[in-house]
Design a protein around this motif. Sequence first.
Motif, PDB file in Angstrom:
ATOM      1  N   TRP A  90      47.541  44.051  40.974  1.00 46.46           N
ATOM      2  CA  TRP A  90      46.929  45.141  41.721  1.00 46.46           C
ATOM      3  C   TRP A  90      45.899  45.887  40.878  1.00 46.46           C
ATOM      4  O   TRP A  90      45.044  46.573  41.408  1.00 46.46           O
ATOM      5  CB  TRP A  90      47.976  46.139  42.175  1.00 46.46           C
ATOM      6  N   ARG A  91      46.001  45.770  39.568  1.00 46.48           N
ATOM      7  CA  ARG A  91      45.183  46.583  38.657  1.00 46.48           C
ATOM      8  C   ARG A  91      43.829  45.926  38.384  1.00 46.48           C
ATOM      9  O   ARG A  91      43.672  44.724  38.501  1.00 46.48           O
ATOM     10  CB  ARG A  91      45.936  46.804  37.355  1.00 46.48           C
ATOM     11  N   THR A  92      42.868  46.743  37.986  1.00 45.01           N
ATOM     12  CA  THR A  92      41.549  46.228  37.622  1.00 45.01           C
ATOM     13  C   THR A  92      41.388  46.123  36.113  1.00 45.01           C
ATOM     14  O   THR A  92      40.363  45.625  35.653  1.00 45.01           O
ATOM     15  CB  THR A  92      40.437  47.147  38.167  1.00 45.01           C
ATOM     16  N   ASP A  93      42.369  46.584  35.360  1.00 46.06           N
ATOM     17  CA  ASP A  93      42.259  46.579  33.898  1.00 46.06           C
ATOM     18  C   ASP A  93      43.193  45.572  33.234  1.00 46.06           C
ATOM     19  O   ASP A  93      43.470  45.679  32.045  1.00 46.06           O
ATOM     20  CB  ASP A  93      42.503  47.979  33.347  1.00 46.06           C
ATOM     21  N   THR A  94      43.669  44.585  33.992  1.00 44.68           N
ATOM     22  CA  THR A  94      44.514  43.536  33.420  1.00 44.68           C
ATOM     23  C   THR A  94      43.880  42.177  33.699  1.00 44.68           C
ATOM     24  O   THR A  94      43.146  42.021  34.676  1.00 44.68           O
ATOM     25  CB  THR A  94      45.924  43.552  34.045  1.00 44.68           C
ATOM     26  N   PRO A  95      44.158  41.192  32.860  1.00 49.35           N
ATOM     27  CA  PRO A  95      43.614  39.852  33.119  1.00 49.35           C
ATOM     28  C   PRO A  95      44.048  39.290  34.482  1.00 49.35           C
ATOM     29  O   PRO A  95      43.244  38.673  35.185  1.00 49.35           O
ATOM     30  CB  PRO A  95      44.170  39.008  31.973  1.00 49.35           C
ATOM     31  N   ASP A  96      45.301  39.511  34.856  1.00 48.15           N
ATOM     32  CA  ASP A  96      45.775  39.031  36.164  1.00 48.15           C
ATOM     33  C   ASP A  96      45.007  39.682  37.309  1.00 48.15           C
ATOM     34  O   ASP A  96      44.628  39.018  38.278  1.00 48.15           O
ATOM     35  CB  ASP A  96      47.269  39.315  36.339  1.00 48.15           C
ATOM     36  N   GLY A  97      44.782  40.982  37.207  1.00 48.69           N
ATOM     37  CA  GLY A  97      44.067  41.699  38.255  1.00 48.69           C
ATOM     38  C   GLY A  97      42.616  41.263  38.353  1.00 48.69           C
ATOM     39  O   GLY A  97      42.084  41.073  39.451  1.00 48.69           O
ATOM     40  N   ARG A  98      41.958  41.089  37.202  1.00 48.82           N
ATOM     41  CA  ARG A  98      40.561  40.645  37.212  1.00 48.82           C
ATOM     42  C   ARG A  98      40.456  39.221  37.758  1.00 48.82           C
ATOM     43  O   ARG A  98      39.528  38.898  38.507  1.00 48.82           O
ATOM     44  CB  ARG A  98      39.969  40.742  35.805  1.00 48.82           C
ATOM     45  N   ARG A  99      41.407  38.364  37.398  1.00 49.54           N
ATOM     46  CA  ARG A  99      41.409  36.987  37.900  1.00 49.54           C
ATOM     47  C   ARG A  99      41.609  36.979  39.415  1.00 49.54           C
ATOM     48  O   ARG A  99      40.910  36.265  40.151  1.00 49.54           O
ATOM     49  CB  ARG A  99      42.513  36.190  37.213  1.00 49.54           C
ATOM     50  N   GLU A 100      42.530  37.780  39.897  1.00 46.51           N
ATOM     51  CA  GLU A 100      42.802  37.864  41.339  1.00 46.51           C
ATOM     52  C   GLU A 100      41.560  38.355  42.092  1.00 46.51           C
ATOM     53  O   GLU A 100      41.202  37.828  43.146  1.00 46.51           O
ATOM     54  CB  GLU A 100      43.970  38.823  41.569  1.00 46.51           C
ATOM     55  N   GLU A 101      40.884  39.350  41.533  1.00 49.87           N
ATOM     56  CA  GLU A 101      39.679  39.874  42.173  1.00 49.87           C
ATOM     57  C   GLU A 101      38.556  38.835  42.163  1.00 49.87           C
ATOM     58  O   GLU A 101      37.848  38.663  43.151  1.00 49.87           O
ATOM     59  CB  GLU A 101      39.222  41.147  41.467  1.00 49.87           C
ATOM     60  N   PHE A 102      38.401  38.115  41.054  1.00 53.63           N
ATOM     61  CA  PHE A 102      37.368  37.085  40.960  1.00 53.63           C
ATOM     62  C   PHE A 102      37.570  36.005  42.010  1.00 53.63           C
ATOM     63  O   PHE A 102      36.654  35.657  42.749  1.00 53.63           O
ATOM     64  CB  PHE A 102      37.369  36.455  39.562  1.00 53.63           C
ATOM     65  N   TRP A 103      38.784  35.462  42.096  1.00 54.59           N
ATOM     66  CA  TRP A 103      39.041  34.375  43.036  1.00 54.59           C
ATOM     67  C   TRP A 103      38.978  34.856  44.483  1.00 54.59           C
ATOM     68  O   TRP A 103      38.538  34.118  45.375  1.00 54.59           O
ATOM     69  CB  TRP A 103      40.365  33.692  42.737  1.00 54.59           C
TER      70      TRP A 103
END
Length: 137
Positions: A90-103
Amino acid sequence: MSNAPEPATPESGHEEEEWLGSREVAKLWPVREQWLPGVAGRADVRVRRIGGASRGTWGAEPTFYYFHPGDVRRAAAAIAEGQVDIPSKWRTDTPDGRREEFWGTLAARVAGTLMLAVLVVAVLLLLGTAVFLLTVD
């Protein structure tokens, strides 16, 4: 037990500040905009929901969320200190969050491009059919 007021607590008649929209809150919290209502619930932030009523077979009308400014500031500090449990996607400051937003963004852009391509092909086929029918004796 949290120090936040109950969500049903009435506001004073002459409230000082306007409630914040999702875009303003997304700038203050490191959370993707679509997950703001969920994070607000976890952080005991009062939320006003406008819209979202069912339209029957036509789906639902758009839903807009507005957040109490004092609660948002209090929650921003709690989120920054790590006191609110927020999934990393859910976050924008974690690798998982940035990856989720990118995809998610990539998938939306590819789908939009494909829909546009289908529309262009359909128009070309329609024009080709019209030209063919007009030239045949």
